[in-house]
Design a protein around this motif. Structure first.
Motif, PDB file in Angstrom:
ATOM      1  N   ALA A  48       0.854  -1.213   0.000  1.00  0.00           N
ATOM      2  CA  ALA A  48       0.000   0.000   0.000  1.00  0.00           C
ATOM      3  C   ALA A  48       0.878   1.247   0.000  1.00  0.00           C
ATOM      4  O   ALA A  48       0.615   2.229  -0.718  1.00  0.00           O
ATOM      5  N   GLY A  49       1.962   1.184   0.786  1.00  0.00           N
ATOM      6  CA  GLY A  49       2.898   2.325   0.848  1.00  0.00           C
ATOM      7  C   GLY A  49       3.508   2.586  -0.513  1.00  0.00           C
ATOM      8  O   GLY A  49       3.604   3.736  -0.946  1.00  0.00           O
ATOM      9  N   ALA A  50       3.907   1.450  -1.214  1.00  0.00           N
ATOM     10  CA  ALA A  50       4.527   1.615  -2.544  1.00  0.00           C
ATOM     11  C   ALA A  50       3.551   2.260  -3.512  1.00  0.00           C
ATOM     12  O   ALA A  50       3.893   3.177  -4.271  1.00  0.00           O
ATOM     13  N   LEU A  51       2.273   1.787  -3.437  1.00  0.00           N
ATOM     14  CA  LEU A  51       1.228   2.360  -4.322  1.00  0.00           C
ATOM     15  C   LEU A  51       1.041   3.850  -4.038  1.00  0.00           C
ATOM     16  O   LEU A  51       0.970   4.696  -4.944  1.00  0.00           O
ATOM     17  N   ALA A  59       3.754   5.798  -5.523  1.00  0.00           N
ATOM     18  CA  ALA A  59       3.597   5.983  -6.979  1.00  0.00           C
ATOM     19  C   ALA A  59       2.563   7.062  -7.288  1.00  0.00           C
ATOM     20  O   ALA A  59       2.749   7.929  -8.165  1.00  0.00           O
ATOM     21  N   VAL A  60       1.424   7.023  -6.524  1.00  0.00           N
ATOM     22  CA  VAL A  60       0.356   8.021  -6.751  1.00  0.00           C
ATOM     23  C   VAL A  60       0.891   9.424  -6.457  1.00  0.00           C
ATOM     24  O   VAL A  60       0.667  10.384  -7.225  1.00  0.00           O
ATOM     25  N   LEU A  61       1.628   9.531  -5.332  1.00  0.00           N
ATOM     26  CA  LEU A  61       2.188  10.831  -4.944  1.00  0.00           C
ATOM     27  C   LEU A  61       3.107  11.384  -6.045  1.00  0.00           C
ATOM     28  O   LEU A  61       3.053  12.557  -6.412  1.00  0.00           O
ATOM     29  N   SER A  71       3.030  10.613  -9.294  1.00  0.00           N
ATOM     30  CA  SER A  71       2.312  11.084 -10.495  1.00  0.00           C
ATOM     31  C   SER A  71       1.618  12.417 -10.235  1.00  0.00           C
ATOM     32  O   SER A  71       1.484  13.258 -11.124  1.00  0.00           O
ATOM     33  N   LEU A  72       1.175  12.617  -8.985  1.00  0.00           N
ATOM     34  CA  LEU A  72       0.535  13.889  -8.635  1.00  0.00           C
ATOM     35  C   LEU A  72       1.531  15.049  -8.813  1.00  0.00           C
ATOM     36  O   LEU A  72       1.228  16.076  -9.457  1.00  0.00           O
ATOM     37  N   LEU A  73       2.729  14.824  -8.250  1.00  0.00           N
ATOM     38  CA  LEU A  73       3.785  15.851  -8.348  1.00  0.00           C
ATOM     39  C   LEU A  73       4.148  16.128  -9.813  1.00  0.00           C
ATOM     40  O   LEU A  73       4.265  17.272 -10.259  1.00  0.00           O
ATOM     41  N   ASP A  74       4.258  15.013 -10.575  1.00  0.00           N
ATOM     42  CA  ASP A  74       4.609  15.128 -11.994  1.00  0.00           C
ATOM     43  C   ASP A  74       3.526  15.894 -12.757  1.00  0.00           C
ATOM     44  O   ASP A  74       3.810  16.763 -13.597  1.00  0.00           O
ATOM     45  N   GLY A  75       2.267  15.548 -12.409  1.00  0.00           N
ATOM     46  CA  GLY A  75       1.118  16.219 -13.061  1.00  0.00           C
ATOM     47  C   GLY A  75       1.148  17.723 -12.795  1.00  0.00           C
ATOM     48  O   GLY A  75       0.870  18.546 -13.697  1.00  0.00           O
ATOM     49  N   ILE A  76       1.480  18.096 -11.535  1.00  0.00           N
ATOM     50  CA  ILE A  76       1.521  19.538 -11.194  1.00  0.00           C
ATOM     51  C   ILE A  76       2.559  20.249 -12.059  1.00  0.00           C
ATOM     52  O   ILE A  76       2.311  21.321 -12.613  1.00  0.00           O
ATOM     53  N   ARG A  77       3.708  19.602 -12.254  1.00  0.00           N
ATOM     54  CA  ARG A  77       4.759  20.236 -13.084  1.00  0.00           C
ATOM     55  C   ARG A  77       4.297  20.374 -14.540  1.00  0.00           C
ATOM     56  O   ARG A  77       4.484  21.423 -15.173  1.00  0.00           O
TER      57      ARG A  77
END
Ligand code: ADP
Length: 439
Positions: A30-33, A36-38, A40-46
């Motif tokens: 769950a932590g790994a998932l 990964a979500v975190l 993609s969120l950061l990447d999306g913001i950029r």
């Protein structure tokens, strides 16, 4: 790319480690998932920041991004800058091009496929009365109302050009505008306009001049050939022969005078204006002119005129002697020819208040109505046609005087009152006048 991968792995590893702290494999996954979500969120913001900036394409506010996004924004900024420079240089070229067409002495109008104005230069706008801003987008046939223009525009033969009326100095005197259309591109049209008012006027004047000269020559020629025919076909007495020959000689003289005046005019028009030339004493200019005038008066007037020289201290004027003599003789002979016998004529040279000088001829003749004054110097313009002919006038005298005056930097001035008389003067500028210092 490597950097992004490291970032992703780091986040996933961190989040799994956080899961492991809860001592369960499930928490680790769950932590790994979550990691990964975190990420993609950061990447999306950029990505979003980059996209937002691309919307404005403001190269002065490039977003500060790291890694691949930073690289992307940097490259995009360079591409945008390059495009900006290209646009600026083509805009400058277009501005230069339009400025050059603006300066053209000819009118230029660009029409779209439907005949709407896309662009018009100031010359065309001025010639046709358009508003160079407001009339853009208007159908040209709604602005140029000439039916001939409409037929030309809507037809498909653009080999010729047409003449239409433009905005003249007065509504009653429209200018003459020559229009030529050149089709180009997809049904687009380039329309060129040229103001030919002056050319048309010169053409009309040339035609009138030729017609006038022909008319002036035809009359004496008809008389001459009539007498020649009579004398060839009918036996005439010695007295009749003498009368006929006398009349023929008069007509031949008339033609000679006309040709001589025409030659004088063409010489005046075709040669450069006289320089300062010789300094001519006014008394010496007056003497022969007055002698001729008195002689003419005794021949044509009954009783002769009372001719007075209005003497003033002599001074010198500079110019061409024979031109000045011809102008003075023309004014003096007009006074004699139009003033009834016994009338008075006063003439002389005098200084003017402005330092210039004038030669004047004042007569007690019939005077000239104001409406004729502006036209007096037109070639062949006569008020009293029969009097002019009877006394050997060619209708060119005042045109010659005006030319001579202008060539000497001066002008011909006329003051006249009907029933009282006229004063004609040739005014010369101060630069052509020199006072004679007493010896
Ligand atoms: P013309 O050879 O007919 O005299 P000009 O050019 O010398 O031609 O003069 C033009 C016209 O001006 C004349 O036909 C005449 O009607 C008028 N005119 C010229 N001078 C006088 C004058 N002194 N008094 C009255 N009318 C004049």
């Amino acid at each position: 790319m490597t950097r992004r991968l490291i970032e992703l792995l780091l986040l996933v590893a961190l989040a799994s480690a956080w899961g492991l702290t809860h001592a369960s494999a499930g928490w680790a996954v769950a932590g790994a998932l979550l990691g990964a979500v975190l990420w993609s969120l950061l990447d999306g913001i950029r990505a979003r920041r980059l996209l937002r900036w691309l919307d404005t394409a403001d190269t002065s506010k490039t977003p500060e991004l790291s890694g691949m996004w930073g690289e992307l924004s940097d490259r995009s900024r360079k591409v945008i800058k390059k495009l900006e420079r290209k646009t600026q240089s083509s805009n400058a070229r277009l501005d230069n091009f339009l400025a050059a067409i603006q300066e053209s002495p000819n009118g230029v109008i660009l029409l779209d496929g439907a005949g709407r104005i896309e662009w018009v230069n100031l010359t065309a706008a001025h010639q046709l009365g358009f508003d160079p801003q407001k009339d853009v987008g208007q159908y040209i046939q709604n602005l140029v109302r000439s039916p001939a223009f409409k037929t030309y525009l809507l037809g498909d033969d653009f080999n010729g050009e047409i003449l239409i009326g433009g905005i003249g100095v007065r509504p009653s005197q429209p200018s003459k505008i020559l229009v030529k259309i050149h089709p180009y591109g997809k049904k687009r049209k380039l329309m060129l306009t040229r103001d030919v008012t002056a050319v048309e006027l010169a053409d009309t004047m040339r035609r009138d001049f030729v017609a006038n000269v022909s008319h002036e020559i035809r009359t004496p020629l008809t008389v001459l050939s009539g007498f020649v025919e009579t004398m060839q076909n009918i036996p005439v007495s010695a007295a009749e022969r003498a009368t006929y020959l006398n009349l023929m000689s008069q007509q031949a003289q008339r033609m000679q005078m006309l040709v001589s005046d025409l030659l004088t005019l063409s010489r005046l028009e075709g040669s450069p204006a006289p320089g300062q030339g010789d300094w001519l004493n006014t008394n010496e200019l007056m003497l022969p002119a007055l002698q001729e005038t008195r002689a003419l008066s005794t021949v044509i007037a009954q009783p002769p005129h009372e001719i007075t020289e209005v003497t003033q201290t002599a001074f010198c004027v500079s110019g061409n002697k024979s031109e000045l003599h011809s102008a003075m003789s023309n004014l003096l002979s007009n006074a004699v020819r139009y003033t009834p016998g016994g009338g008075s004529i006063r003439s002389g040279w005098r200084l003017r208040a402005d330092g210039g000088a004038e030669f004047f001829v004042e007569d007690s003749g019939p005077g000239i109505a104001a409406e004729h004054l502006p036209r007096l110097t037109e070639r062949f313009y006569r008020i009293d046609r029969s009097r002019s002919r009877e006394t050997g006038g060619t209708g060119l005298g005042l045109a010659i005087v005006k030319h001579v005056a202008q060539r000497h930097g001066g002008q011909l001035e006329v003051k006249s009152t009907v029933g009282k008389g006229s004063t004609f003067s040739i005014a010369l500028p101060p630069s052509r006048v020199q006072q004679i210092s007493p010896a």
